[in-house]
Design a protein around this motif. Structure first.
Motif, short mmCIF file in Angstrom:
data_model
loop_
_atom_site.label_atom_id
_atom_site.label_comp_id
_atom_site.label_asym_id
_atom_site.label_seq_id
_atom_site.Cartn_x
_atom_site.Cartn_y
_atom_site.Cartn_z
N SER A 114 0.81 -1.22 0.00
CA SER A 114 0.00 0.00 0.00
C SER A 114 0.84 1.27 0.00
O SER A 114 0.32 2.35 -0.24
N SER A 120 -5.10 -6.34 2.60
CA SER A 120 -6.46 -5.94 2.98
C SER A 120 -6.65 -4.47 2.61
O SER A 120 -5.69 -3.75 2.38
N SER A 121 -7.90 -4.07 2.53
CA SER A 121 -8.22 -2.68 2.20
C SER A 121 -8.20 -1.84 3.47
O SER A 121 -9.24 -1.51 4.03
N ILE A 122 -7.00 -1.51 3.90
CA ILE A 122 -6.80 -0.67 5.07
C ILE A 122 -5.98 0.53 4.61
O ILE A 122 -4.97 0.38 3.92
N VAL A 123 -6.41 1.71 4.99
CA VAL A 123 -5.72 2.93 4.57
C VAL A 123 -4.26 2.89 5.01
O VAL A 123 -3.95 2.55 6.15
N ASN A 124 -3.36 3.23 4.09
CA ASN A 124 -1.94 3.29 4.43
C ASN A 124 -1.75 4.44 5.41
O ASN A 124 -2.10 5.58 5.10
N MET A 134 -6.07 4.29 0.07
CA MET A 134 -6.71 2.98 0.27
C MET A 134 -6.24 2.04 -0.84
O MET A 134 -6.53 2.28 -2.01
N GLU A 143 -7.58 -4.47 -2.27
CA GLU A 143 -7.30 -5.72 -1.55
C GLU A 143 -6.94 -6.82 -2.53
O GLU A 143 -7.63 -7.04 -3.52
N GLU A 202 -3.68 -11.81 10.37
CA GLU A 202 -4.76 -11.52 11.31
C GLU A 202 -4.43 -12.05 12.70
O GLU A 202 -4.59 -11.35 13.71
#
Length: 140
Positions: free
Chosen positions: A53, A68-72, A78, A81, A133
């Motif tokens: 990212s 995963s789609s998590i903001v850098n 974003m 994913e 995770e």
């Protein structure tokens, strides 16, 4: 001596002038570099990576991606994913790059002892797709 982090595929390139370990064309030059380092009494280690990212479309020509789609947190972007097939492909590219580094004699001991961060993580994720995770949960 730690050689700068080197990208494994164009999509994971972190900066415009970053060193590549993407294909076999670099191996002979890595051997030359390694020989110079060894001749001067030092050991050489190469960091291999995919910027994920943190990559920029401006640099790579591709959209930023991540597991995963998590903001850098540094860029605020974003990433898209990655699906499991794409993750496995990046793991394979990491392993291929590690073999190139090993072939160039610059990290044989590090790889044989499985102490290279990306290779270790790659193997862990390959064995357990929920590894990241679980790692995060263990820190909470």
């Amino acid at each position: 001596m730690i050689i700068e982090h080197s990208f494994i595929i164009q999509q994971g390139k972190a900066s415009e002038r970053q060193l590549s370990i993407e294909d076999d064309s670099i191996v002979e030059d890595l051997k030359k570099l390694t020989n110079i380092i060894h001749k001067n009494g030092s050991k050489a280690v190469m960091q291999i990576n995919h910027a994920g990212s943190a990559a920029s479309k401006y640099v790579t020509g591709y959209e930023a991606v991540g597991p995963s789609s998590i903001v850098n947190p540094r860029k605020g972007d974003m990433p898209r994913e990655l699906n499991k097939k794409e993750i496995n492909s990046i793991i394979k590219k990491n392993m291929d790059a590690a073999l190139r580094v090993k072939e160039a004699d610059s990290a044989e001991k590090l790889l044989s002892e499985e102490k290279a961060d990306l290779i270790g993580v790659g193997r862990a994720i390959y064995k357990d797709s929920r590894w990241a995770e679980k790692a995060v949960k263990s820190l909470i």
